[in-house]
Design an enzyme around this catalytic site. Sequence first.
Site: not given
Ligand code: G6P
Length: 608
Positions: A2, A27, A74, A98-99, A481, A485, A488, A504, A603
């Site tokens: 949010c 975000r 969100w 937020n929260g 990673e 990516k 995502e 395995h 984000k």
């Molecule tokens: C979310 C984002 C990721 C990020 C992760 C950790 O899942 O979409 O891109 O790697 O949070 O975020 P941080 O701000 O703690 O690196």
Amino acid sequence: MCGIVGFIGSNEATPIILDGLRRLEYRGYDSAGIATLNHGKVEIRRAAGKLVNLEMMLQERPLGGSCGIGHTRWATHGRPSEINAHPHCAGGIVVVHNGIIENYRFLKGMLTGKGHHFRSETDTEVIAHLIEHHFKETGSFEAAVRLALSELRGAYAVVVLCEKEPGHLIAAKSGSPLVVGHRGGEFYVASDIPAMLSRTREMIFLDDGEFVLFGNRDMKVSMLDGRKVRKESKTITWNPLLAEKGGYRHFMLKEIHEQPRAIADTLAGRIQEKGEVQLEELHLTDVELRRIEKLFIVACGTSWHAALIGKFFIEKLARVPVDVDIASEFRYRDPIVTGNTLTLLISQSGETADTLAALREAKGKKGKTVAVCNVVESSIARESDGVIYTHAGPEIGVASTKAFTTQIVALYMFAIRLGLARGTISSGQCRGMIHDLQALPEKVEKTLMQDGAIEEAARAYMGAKDFLFLGRGNQYPIALEGALKLKEISYIHAEGYPAGEMKHGPIALIDEQMPVVILAPRNETFEKVASNMEEVRARGGRVIAVTDHAGEELTGKADLILNLPAVPDDLMPVITAVPMQLLAYHVAALLGKDVDQPRNLAKSVTVE
Ligand code: G6P
């Protein structure tokens, strides 16, 4: 997650708030809303979906007034819908939040018993009703908000308006981020810096338990219980243009291409040719560094992949055992932390709820803590004993890119610093490593020249339903990673695996439909990875090999070979990360996905 924006001043609030919300879009959100106070009346507009829906509504039914609050939601409690969107209102009290309020069911039951009627499924609406309840009792907006907030359990950042007290706005936080911006007697309050950066660079970072009363051209900060607090204003030096697309189609692509500069900025002023690394805000002396017996590196998502690479650096250069933990696991597993344990928390945003809780867990056990963060003055950066800032600049695309490679660089500098303090590396060795680091931005620049070839590969493989990514040693986190990516942003199922584990299990998946990305730079395990490549080919799999000067040896063993600049093996993950980012980006862009704001993702994950 949010986004919150509030404004009180002499200008029209709605365009300012809308602009702020737009800058927080990255975000992730599923609905949005705005409320303003105009001629003593509160008016609210809310819409499900993207901001454009709210904007259309505002065109038909505009909102006037120079004091207002806005929110991008969100969903956590209740589905994404107009009725659940913020702001929430009860008896002229209007709240954005937020929260997560953990005791909202109890409070809702109590308030329902007193005759309150709830319209939404959210926890936030409870806050509005609770304030209304106390306002009826006390007749004071400020006292009512203080009383209500003191009854909440969980995490919140809130901004509140009251129809009966027009010239005021109240903001408070506990566990969720909130920043105040100010200029010429006007005040902004937002959950993140970029929301206000085009209007002011003067910011005050609120701490947990703080409460701000904004009035006509002034503001007062105190603790929730009324104790006075003195806050300093800081000047943010980020260039607002950095938070804009600058000619690129997406923020993610811009941020991928910014990596040479981001890495150079992260190194700037910290490494000396003569063989020294200076990390000013580390706040650990050589004596303290020598006392460390054990390290934890704790993070979430992409930052956790950087943590896995950090383990290689620290164990190799400083010979201290390192455990890498996912923050949501670390916080609940009663880790063995002592006074001689150092916990590194890695977080781009510095606000990830689980990483923040992991930090508190380590501190609670009297361990030392250091944050590796990108956002200056974020909660994790402020609460840790020391911090190493990555100077990647604002990262807007939800999928992390430049934050990741600068985290790797920061961890490498830290490992050198630790190794020097502990005498496990000499300053001569350090000089060589510094030389390698200095050359890195240019090598990344060269890697980016493969963009066209990678786009072609993306075109060839974008129809696949599943991808496999394989790597060994410090390339295994890059395989993870690469898979993350792709998942995502393109929503294609992908798995990252240590290449040696292929036999395995994942080998059962391989057929003519399955593209397999194999990370094969010339290093100690190159021959073994090349054998894995043969095994994939023997089963009809389509191999994309990512390699350096060994590329020629692989001719005929892969369907596509990406030949990258060679760098020392320790730093190779920075180079191989780039084609992983570009591959995912181009597949997603070609498939027409929302690259910068992928579905369901946020984000900054500020709730557990
Ligand atoms: C979310 C984002 C990721 C990020 C992760 C950790 O899942 O979409 O891109 O790697 O949070 O975020 P941080 O701000 O703690 O690196």
